[in-house]
Design a protein around this motif. Structure first.
Motif: not given
Length: 94
Positions: A9, A51-52
């Motif tokens: 993340y 968001e990775t």
């Protein structure tokens, strides 16, 4: 060597940190490799909308990749076996 994908993340607001995590992942793999552990960093890809951050390694086992992630301080990360079905295209000289 088998290939492993690391999924971590990374908030969109920390996009500037994506390169830094890639550098840390590479450094951790290089350190382990110098110690005789079979591992190689391949690349990092950041998907800001998801968001990775993905990190790709070649290593003897998932445990070796997990150790690299710990040394690189990537936070909670998922390590899964991966199969690359194609290689990046080579750019033609102009």
């Amino acid at each position: 060597m088998p290939t492993y994908l690391v999924e971590a993340y990374m908030p969109r607001s920390h996009a500037q940190e994506a390169r830094a995590t890639g550098r840390r992942a590479r450094a951790a793999a290089e350190e382990l490799s110098r110690d005789g552990v079979p591992i190689a960093y391949v690349r990092t890809t950041f998907l800001p909308n998801d968001e990775t951050c993905f990190h790709l390694f070649e290593a003897a086992s998932a445990e070796v990749v997990e150790e690299a992630c710990n040394r690189a301080e990537l936070g909670r990360a998922r390590v899964v076996p991966a199969i690359e079905v194609s290689r990046p295209a080579r750019r033609r000289a102009r």
